[in-house]
Design a protein around this motif. Sequence first.
Motif, PDB file in Angstrom:
ATOM      1  N   ILE A 177       0.844  -1.205   0.000  1.00  0.00           N
ATOM      2  CA  ILE A 177       0.000   0.000   0.000  1.00  0.00           C
ATOM      3  C   ILE A 177       0.878   1.253   0.000  1.00  0.00           C
ATOM      4  CG2 ILE A 177      -1.685   1.331   1.344  1.00  0.00           C
ATOM      5  CD1 ILE A 177      -2.777  -1.348   2.381  1.00  0.00           C
ATOM      6  N   HIS A 178       1.892   1.252   0.868  1.00  0.00           N
ATOM      7  CA  HIS A 178       2.787   2.397   1.019  1.00  0.00           C
ATOM      8  C   HIS A 178       3.397   2.799  -0.327  1.00  0.00           C
ATOM      9  CE1 HIS A 178       5.802   4.981   2.938  1.00  0.00           C
ATOM     10  NE2 HIS A 178       6.690   4.420   2.156  1.00  0.00           N
ATOM     11  N   ALA A 179       3.901   1.803  -1.061  1.00  0.00           N
ATOM     12  CA  ALA A 179       4.586   2.091  -2.331  1.00  0.00           C
ATOM     13  C   ALA A 179       3.656   2.826  -3.291  1.00  0.00           C
ATOM     14  CB  ALA A 179       5.073   0.791  -2.958  1.00  0.00           C
ATOM     15  N   ARG A 180       2.406   2.372  -3.362  1.00  0.00           N
ATOM     16  CA  ARG A 180       1.476   2.974  -4.320  1.00  0.00           C
ATOM     17  C   ARG A 180       0.987   4.345  -3.843  1.00  0.00           C
ATOM     18  NH1 ARG A 180       0.654   2.798  -9.594  1.00  0.00           N
ATOM     19  NH2 ARG A 180       0.103   0.637  -9.841  1.00  0.00           N
ATOM     20  N   VAL A 181       0.735   4.466  -2.534  1.00  0.00           N
ATOM     21  CA  VAL A 181       0.249   5.744  -2.021  1.00  0.00           C
ATOM     22  C   VAL A 181       1.321   6.825  -2.198  1.00  0.00           C
ATOM     23  CG1 VAL A 181      -0.523   6.995   0.030  1.00  0.00           C
ATOM     24  CG2 VAL A 181      -1.349   4.695  -0.387  1.00  0.00           C
ATOM     25  N   VAL A 182       2.587   6.458  -1.955  1.00  0.00           N
ATOM     26  CA  VAL A 182       3.676   7.418  -2.127  1.00  0.00           C
ATOM     27  C   VAL A 182       3.661   7.943  -3.565  1.00  0.00           C
ATOM     28  CG1 VAL A 182       6.195   7.624  -2.297  1.00  0.00           C
ATOM     29  CG2 VAL A 182       5.170   6.557  -0.297  1.00  0.00           C
ATOM     30  N   GLU A 183       3.434   7.045  -4.498  1.00  0.00           N
ATOM     31  CA  GLU A 183       3.415   7.437  -5.917  1.00  0.00           C
ATOM     32  C   GLU A 183       2.304   8.457  -6.192  1.00  0.00           C
ATOM     33  OE1 GLU A 183       3.158   5.177 -10.193  1.00  0.00           O
ATOM     34  OE2 GLU A 183       3.235   3.967  -8.381  1.00  0.00           O
ATOM     35  N   ILE A 184       1.112   8.193  -5.643  1.00  0.00           N
ATOM     36  CA  ILE A 184      -0.022   9.114  -5.854  1.00  0.00           C
ATOM     37  C   ILE A 184       0.277  10.468  -5.215  1.00  0.00           C
ATOM     38  CG2 ILE A 184      -2.471   9.536  -5.332  1.00  0.00           C
ATOM     39  CD1 ILE A 184      -2.891   6.483  -5.425  1.00  0.00           C
ATOM     40  N   VAL A 185       0.761  10.442  -3.966  1.00  0.00           N
ATOM     41  CA  VAL A 185       1.000  11.701  -3.244  1.00  0.00           C
ATOM     42  C   VAL A 185       2.107  12.507  -3.928  1.00  0.00           C
ATOM     43  CG1 VAL A 185       1.674  12.735  -1.036  1.00  0.00           C
ATOM     44  CG2 VAL A 185       0.177  10.741  -1.062  1.00  0.00           C
ATOM     45  N   GLU A 186       3.123  11.816  -4.428  1.00  0.00           N
ATOM     46  CA  GLU A 186       4.202  12.555  -5.102  1.00  0.00           C
ATOM     47  C   GLU A 186       3.705  13.242  -6.368  1.00  0.00           C
ATOM     48  OE1 GLU A 186       7.434   9.751  -5.303  1.00  0.00           O
ATOM     49  OE2 GLU A 186       8.271  10.477  -3.399  1.00  0.00           O
ATOM     50  N   GLN A 187       2.804  12.564  -7.102  1.00  0.00           N
ATOM     51  CA  GLN A 187       2.234  13.209  -8.302  1.00  0.00           C
ATOM     52  C   GLN A 187       1.428  14.444  -7.916  1.00  0.00           C
ATOM     53  OE1 GLN A 187       0.266  11.328 -11.412  1.00  0.00           O
ATOM     54  NE2 GLN A 187       1.763   9.725 -11.702  1.00  0.00           N
ATOM     55  N   VAL A 188       0.691  14.326  -6.821  1.00  0.00           N
ATOM     56  CA  VAL A 188      -0.096  15.469  -6.348  1.00  0.00           C
ATOM     57  C   VAL A 188       0.838  16.617  -5.976  1.00  0.00           C
ATOM     58  CG1 VAL A 188      -1.568  16.289  -4.464  1.00  0.00           C
ATOM     59  CG2 VAL A 188      -2.018  14.078  -5.526  1.00  0.00           C
ATOM     60  N   TYR A 189       1.946  16.273  -5.302  1.00  0.00           N
ATOM     61  CA  TYR A 189       2.884  17.297  -4.844  1.00  0.00           C
ATOM     62  C   TYR A 189       3.508  18.023  -6.042  1.00  0.00           C
ATOM     63  CZ  TYR A 189       6.144  19.535  -1.611  1.00  0.00           C
ATOM     64  OH  TYR A 189       6.825  20.468  -0.873  1.00  0.00           O
ATOM     65  N   VAL A 190       3.736  17.301  -7.123  1.00  0.00           N
ATOM     66  CA  VAL A 190       4.253  17.939  -8.350  1.00  0.00           C
ATOM     67  C   VAL A 190       3.257  18.997  -8.824  1.00  0.00           C
ATOM     68  CG1 VAL A 190       4.709  17.534 -10.800  1.00  0.00           C
ATOM     69  CG2 VAL A 190       5.726  16.024  -9.095  1.00  0.00           C
ATOM     70  N   GLU A 191       1.947  18.646  -8.794  1.00  0.00           N
ATOM     71  CA  GLU A 191       0.910  19.607  -9.210  1.00  0.00           C
ATOM     72  C   GLU A 191       0.889  20.834  -8.293  1.00  0.00           C
ATOM     73  OE1 GLU A 191      -1.073  19.823 -11.757  1.00  0.00           O
ATOM     74  OE2 GLU A 191      -0.650  17.892 -12.693  1.00  0.00           O
ATOM     75  N   ILE A 192       1.059  20.595  -6.972  1.00  0.00           N
ATOM     76  CA  ILE A 192       1.042  21.712  -6.015  1.00  0.00           C
ATOM     77  C   ILE A 192       2.238  22.624  -6.288  1.00  0.00           C
ATOM     78  CG2 ILE A 192       1.229  22.337  -3.565  1.00  0.00           C
ATOM     79  CD1 ILE A 192      -0.348  19.798  -2.899  1.00  0.00           C
ATOM     80  N   LYS A 193       3.377  22.020  -6.630  1.00  0.00           N
ATOM     81  CA  LYS A 193       4.555  22.837  -6.954  1.00  0.00           C
ATOM     82  C   LYS A 193       4.344  23.583  -8.265  1.00  0.00           C
ATOM     83  CE  LYS A 193       8.133  20.062  -4.701  1.00  0.00           C
ATOM     84  NZ  LYS A 193       8.953  18.897  -5.039  1.00  0.00           N
ATOM     85  N   ASN A 194       3.687  22.936  -9.228  1.00  0.00           N
ATOM     86  CA  ASN A 194       3.403  23.606 -10.506  1.00  0.00           C
ATOM     87  C   ASN A 194       2.577  24.860 -10.285  1.00  0.00           C
ATOM     88  OD1 ASN A 194       4.737  21.689 -11.905  1.00  0.00           O
ATOM     89  ND2 ASN A 194       2.928  20.619 -12.694  1.00  0.00           N
ATOM     90  N   TYR A 195       1.675  24.790  -9.321  1.00  0.00           N
ATOM     91  CA  TYR A 195       0.852  25.974  -9.024  1.00  0.00           C
ATOM     92  C   TYR A 195       1.756  27.079  -8.478  1.00  0.00           C
ATOM     93  CZ  TYR A 195      -1.089  28.758  -5.248  1.00  0.00           C
ATOM     94  OH  TYR A 195      -1.327  29.780  -4.382  1.00  0.00           O
ATOM     95  N   GLY A 196       2.846  26.710  -7.813  1.00  0.00           N
ATOM     96  CA  GLY A 196       3.781  27.719  -7.317  1.00  0.00           C
ATOM     97  C   GLY A 196       3.804  27.836  -5.809  1.00  0.00           C
ATOM     98  N   HIS A 197       3.502  26.726  -5.130  1.00  0.00           N
ATOM     99  CA  HIS A 197       3.411  26.729  -3.667  1.00  0.00           C
ATOM    100  C   HIS A 197       4.692  27.240  -2.995  1.00  0.00           C
ATOM    101  CE1 HIS A 197       3.016  25.334   0.419  1.00  0.00           C
ATOM    102  NE2 HIS A 197       3.988  24.467   0.282  1.00  0.00           N
ATOM    103  N   GLU A 198       5.837  27.111  -3.687  1.00  0.00           N
ATOM    104  CA  GLU A 198       7.078  27.481  -3.017  1.00  0.00           C
ATOM    105  C   GLU A 198       7.338  28.990  -3.019  1.00  0.00           C
ATOM    106  OE1 GLU A 198       9.298  24.537  -5.046  1.00  0.00           O
ATOM    107  OE2 GLU A 198       9.202  23.158  -3.365  1.00  0.00           O
TER     108      GLU A 198
END
Length: 438
Positions: free
Chosen positions: A295-316
Amino acid sequence: MEGNIAIGLDIGTTKIVAMIGRKNEYGKVEILGIGRSKSLGVHRGVVNNITQTIQSIQLAVQEAETAADVKIENVTVGIAGQHIRSLQHSDYITRSNAELVIDDEDIDRLIDQVHKLVMLPGEEIIHVLPQEYKVDGQAEIKEPVGMYGGRLEANFHVVVGQVSSIRNVGRCVKSAGLNLDNITLEPLASANAVLSQEEKEAGVALLDIGGGTTDLAIFRDGIIRHTAVIPFGGNVITEDIKEGCSIIEKQAELLKIKFGSAWPGENKENEIVSIPGLRGREPKEITLKNLSKIIHARVVEIVEQVYVEIKNYGHEEQKKKLIAGIVLTGGGAQLKHLKQLVEYITGMDTRIGFPNEHLAGNSDDEVTSPLYATAVGLVMDGLKRQERKKLEIAYEESLIEPEPEDEQEEVIEPPKPPKRSFLDKFTERIKDFLDNAE
C-alpha cells in the motif's frame, strides 16, 4: 416539495451515489435520503459502458427515493475523470469608451473571448475562472466593476475536458429517466462541502481520493487557483494487493479497508491475516507488514504526483504559499496513517475533510463520511442554483411594473438578476445536444 430539495448524483469509478437534501430553517443542509450502488460502467472517472452505468444510476436513485419518500426528476451531476486538465491564460479587451465605468457586460465580453481559445480536437472549455484583473496596467484588482479604464485584462484559470465524455455522462443520466439540471466539476463540489472560507482565503489544497482518480483543487485568497485530475485512486492500491498477494479482488479490497495502513513501520513482523483459499485450496497467510509495504509504495506514488501539481501551481513562492496546507477527502482518505504519510512527503499541515461543515447537526454519521464529500457538495450546488433561479424569477416579475397610483410615489429600482455562470450555459448546450441527438 420538489421546489425546496436538490439531488446530487456522483457518478464515480467505484460507486454511484444519489443524495437528496434540502435546506433547513437554519440554512444548513439536511440529507433526506442516500442511495448507493456499485459502479460498473465507469473507468477512471470516464463512462466506458453506457448500459451498465444507466442500471447503476437507476439502482442508486431508487434507493434514495425509497429512503426519502420523494420522486426524483432533476439532478446535479458531477464530472471528473482523467480527461480533465487545466491551464492558465491571460487575455484583455480594449473598451471603446473609457469615460464609462466597467460593468458586467465588459467582464462577460472578456470571458467570452477566452472561450475562443483553440483547443485540441474533441476538447472543450468547461470552466473559465477569473483570477485577478488589471485595469490600465494597475494590477491585483479583485473586482473591476465600477472602475474607470480603457484596457481590461485578467488572468484566467481555464478547465478543459473532452466533450464526448461529458455527453456520455449526460446520455446516461437522461436514459436513466432523469433531467440533467446541472453539471459541476467534482473537485469544486467536494471543496464546497469540506473547506471553510478561512481555509480558502489562507490557501489550501483539497485532495479528493476516489476509486479511479484523485482530484486536486487549490484555493488561495478565496479563489480557485489550480485544478488537476490524477488518473490513480484507491483501485490501483487494491489491484496491487491482489497481484502482490495472489488473492481475488474482493479479498484485496477487504484487506485494504480492514487491515491496510500507509505506514509500514506500524506493523510487527508476526501479525498475520489468514485468507480462505478458493474452493478446496489451502488458506493463504499474509503478513500485515507486507500488506502495508504494498500500500505504502502505491500511495507514495499518488502523493508525489499530487505534490508535483502543487509545486506547478507555485506553492514554493512566498506569495502563493498554502498556509492551511492539505485537506484529504473521498473514500481513499479513510486509509490508516495516510495523513501522517502526506505530511511526511509534502511537509504541509494535513487534515481529513469531513463534509459536516454545512450539514444539519443531527445528520447521520454515515453522511458525514469523507466518502460522501462530493455528493454533499453536489446537493449544496443544486440548492444554491435553486435560490438563484428564485431570484431570477423575482427579478423578471419586478420588471412588470404596476401603474403608479400616485405621481409622488418613488420608483424602486428592481434588484439585478444574479449572473449566470458559464457552467449553466455549458449545461444548456449539453442538454440541447442530447435532445437533438435522440
